[in-house]
Enzyme design. Structure first.
Site, PDB file in Angstrom:
ATOM      1  N   LYS A   1       0.844  -1.202   0.000  1.00  0.00           N
ATOM      2  CA  LYS A   1       0.000   0.000   0.000  1.00  0.00           C
ATOM      3  C   LYS A   1       0.872   1.243   0.000  1.00  0.00           C
ATOM      4  CE  LYS A   1      -3.893  -1.933   2.658  1.00  0.00           C
ATOM      5  NZ  LYS A   1      -4.916  -1.759   1.629  1.00  0.00           N
TER       6      LYS A   1
ATOM      7  N   ARG B   1     -10.012 -11.805   2.185  1.00  0.00           N
ATOM      8  CA  ARG B   1     -10.813 -12.920   1.673  1.00  0.00           C
ATOM      9  C   ARG B   1     -10.037 -14.236   1.763  1.00  0.00           C
ATOM     10  NH1 ARG B   1     -11.340  -9.636  -3.851  1.00  0.00           N
ATOM     11  NH2 ARG B   1     -11.020  -7.989  -2.293  1.00  0.00           N
TER      12      ARG B   1
HETATM   13  N1  BES Z   1      -8.047  -3.914   4.483  1.00  0.00           N
HETATM   14  C1  BES Z   1      -8.242  -3.523   3.139  1.00  0.00           C
HETATM   15  C2  BES Z   1      -9.573  -2.815   2.920  1.00  0.00           C
HETATM   16  C3  BES Z   1      -9.686  -1.466   3.553  1.00  0.00           C
HETATM   17  C4  BES Z   1      -9.300  -0.340   2.863  1.00  0.00           C
HETATM   18  C5  BES Z   1     -10.207  -1.321   4.804  1.00  0.00           C
HETATM   19  C6  BES Z   1      -9.432   0.904   3.435  1.00  0.00           C
HETATM   20  C7  BES Z   1     -10.336  -0.085   5.388  1.00  0.00           C
HETATM   21  C8  BES Z   1      -9.951   1.038   4.693  1.00  0.00           C
HETATM   22  C9  BES Z   1      -8.200  -4.755   2.225  1.00  0.00           C
HETATM   23  O1  BES Z   1      -7.371  -5.773   2.648  1.00  0.00           O
HETATM   24  C10 BES Z   1      -7.681  -4.292   0.920  1.00  0.00           C
HETATM   25  O2  BES Z   1      -6.557  -3.900   0.861  1.00  0.00           O
HETATM   26  N2  BES Z   1      -8.510  -4.338  -0.099  1.00  0.00           N
HETATM   27  C11 BES Z   1      -8.155  -3.894  -1.394  1.00  0.00           C
HETATM   28  C12 BES Z   1      -8.656  -4.920  -2.381  1.00  0.00           C
HETATM   29  C13 BES Z   1      -8.098  -4.737  -3.753  1.00  0.00           C
HETATM   30  C14 BES Z   1      -6.616  -5.049  -3.782  1.00  0.00           C
HETATM   31  C15 BES Z   1      -8.847  -5.643  -4.705  1.00  0.00           C
HETATM   32  C16 BES Z   1      -8.810  -2.540  -1.628  1.00  0.00           C
HETATM   33  O3  BES Z   1      -9.932  -2.335  -1.151  1.00  0.00           O
HETATM   34  O4  BES Z   1      -8.182  -1.700  -2.232  1.00  0.00           O
HETATM   35 MN    MN Z   2      -5.380  -5.532   1.986  1.00  0.00          MN
END
Ligand code: BES
Ligand code: MN
Ligand code: ZN
Length: 486
Positions: A263, A337
């Site tokens: 990230k 997931r």
């Molecule tokens: N933990 C994150 C989702 C999230 C994002 C929670 C912002 C709270 C605030 C999750 O693991 C994630 O990174 N999801 C990605 C999925 C994508 C790579 C398909 C996302 O939402 O960007």
């Molecule tokens: Mn994630």
């Protein structure tokens, strides 16, 4: 926060608060105080507070009025919580150490009185443990509330809400703690301590045990971290013997860097609360156990840390889940997931649940869809969805139903494995739900709650300060009360 009940009049020098319906004033209130309240535009609207002074028995009396809205308003319970919460918000760090709430003349039922106290208690929670230089005048001072002239039965009604508040507080603490303090092993330890002597049965699986069971998806997420992964189950058999349990499953990513699909730095610190689903499930179980719910329930949480190191999984890796389905890991940041699919499968094998509901801070996309006002609800069963929506509405943990279906499902077919862990850009929360749905056995009622937008608040709300909200605990508690016990 100590809450006690008394029939005696409050100490003369104590701050006395009254709960006031819109357009009314407490009986016997000094006319000057009533004038002051109206000059300050206090109308008794939900969450309004007024503070004034009067001379009583030749001493200065400090009086507070907390607005509860119209007596017959829909959402009366939530309004009463706001009245209690507003008192906490005003006096928590005010220097006042103890307060009386005089309910005489407020005309509340026992349940309604307990809602006032719940609002007060929830709004009083603060996590100041690391603020060693907090100025004196910013420290929490209010630690004792005496309820006077509570309606009959309030103490019993409060005992139930007290358990709920304890669960919410447990969740908030888990969520607020940084990831160097709450990681899989310490999450488990905190639960072991919290549930000690409650009669709940805890099961912990370590990495070797999970490997033997074939949980390649969950373990793949944790393999880039120095912190070993864990699976924790908390079981409470308060219902009929032999009745199939309802299982709640939580995503417990104690920190989500994204892994190799790392990230951006900005805001990454928020990912300490990527265990909000697991926190909600653990706190809800504590609430249910604390009020000795007459239901068979299990909380299962998958606990991992998603880090990039030399052993981390790579984009393109194929892992085999406990269900036997193979998964192509396109993006290591879609890790929730991967954790949940093994936790869901294990929970179904282990408990043959009557229904299964998962909670997860699963996607940023759900925040794009619903903002911070609703969690997203996905379900393969309309009755279960309706029960959860209703519980959300009455508890205040609001959910909004989102679609699933075969057209979305085919978006996560993989050319090399059974399934891939991300779909296209659009509908990101839905394809995430579809992914989970592939791990639900035919005939099992399942719902998925994507709570990424609601477990953390940037500004204070009705019954929370900014920070961890404890979202999900009250939803689960209400669902169990209405659907399983009701
Ligand atoms: N933990 C994150 C989702 C999230 C994002 C929670 C912002 C709270 C605030 C999750 O693991 C994630 O990174 N999801 C990605 C999925 C994508 C790579 C398909 C996302 O939402 O960007
Ligand atoms: Mn994630
Ligand atoms: Zn995540």
């Amino acid at each position: 926060m100590q809450i006690q009940f008394s029939e005696a009049a409050p100490d003369k020098n104590m701050l006395v608060a009254h709960v006031v319906n819109q357009g009314t004033m407490p009986e016997g209130l000094e006319p000057a105080l009533a004038d002051g309240a109206s000059a300050a535009r206090f109308k008794g609207r939900p969450g309004q507070v007024f503070e004034g002074f009067a001379i009583r028995d030749e001493r200065l009396a400090r009086i507070a009025l907390a607005g509860a809205g119209e007596a017959d308003a829909s959402g009366r319970g939530a309004n009463l919580e706001k009245a209690g919460a507003a008192l906490a918000g005003k006096f928590l760090r005010s220097g006042v150490k103890s307060m009386a709430i005089d309910l005489s003349g407020a005309d509340l039922s026992a349940d309604e009185a307990a809602r006032v106290l719940l609002g007060l208690r929830l709004r009083s929670w603060a996590h100041d443990v690391y603020r060693t230089k907090l100025a004196e005048e910013k420290k929490v001072t209010l630690d004792s509330v005496t309820v006077i002239a509570a309606p009959e039965g309030t103490q019993d009604a409060w005992a139930v809400q007290d358990a709920v508040a304890t669960g919410v507080e447990f969740t908030r603490t888990l969520v607020a703690e940084p990831a160097n303090i709450v990681y899989p092993i310490s999450f488990v330890e905190r639960c072991q301590k919290a549930f000690e002597g409650t009669g709940a049965e805890l099961t912990v699986l370590d990495e070797d045990e999970m490997a033997k069971l074939g949980m390649g998806a969950l373990l793949g997420v944790g393999q880039g971290s120095r912190q070993p992964s864990r699976l924790l189950a908390i079981r409470w058999n308060g219902g009929k013997e032999g009745e199939k349990p309802t299982v709640f499953v939580g995503k417990g990513v104690t920190f989500d860097t994204g892994g190799i699909s790392i990230k951006p730095a900005g805001g990454m610190e928020d990912m300490k609360w990527d265990m909000g689903g697991a926190g909600a499930v653990a706190g809800a179980m504590l609430a249910l156990v604390g009020r000795k719910a007459k239901a068979n329930v299990v909380g299962v949480v998958g606990l991992v840390e998603n880090m990039p190191d030399g052993n981390a999984q790579r984009p393109g890796d194929v892992v085999t889940s406990m269900s036997g389905q193979t998964i192509e890991v396109i993006n290591t940041d879609a890790e929730g997931r991967l954790v949940l699919c093994d936790a869901l499968h294990w929970a179904q094998e282990q408990y043959e649940p009557a229904r299964i509901v998962d909670f997860a801070t699963l996607t940023g996309a759900i925040i794009i869809s619903l903002g911070n006002e609703h969690g997203g609800l996905f379900a393969n069963d309309d009755a279960l969805a309706d029960d959860l929506l209703a519980a959300g509405k009455s508890s205040g943990d609001a959910m909004w139903r989102m679609p699933i279906g075969p057209a979305y499902d085919k978006l996560i077919d993989s050319p090399i494995a059974d399934i891939k862990n991300v779909g296209p850009r659009g509908g990101g929360s839905i394809t995430a739900a579809q992914f989970l749905g592939r791990f639900i056995k035919k005939g099992t009622a399942w719902a998925h709650c994507d709570i990424a937008g609601v477990v953390w608040a940037d500004k204070p709300g009705a019954t929370w300060d900014k920070g961890a909200t404890g979202f999900g605990v009250r939803l689960i508690d209400q669902f169990v009360a209405d659907t399983l016990e009701g």
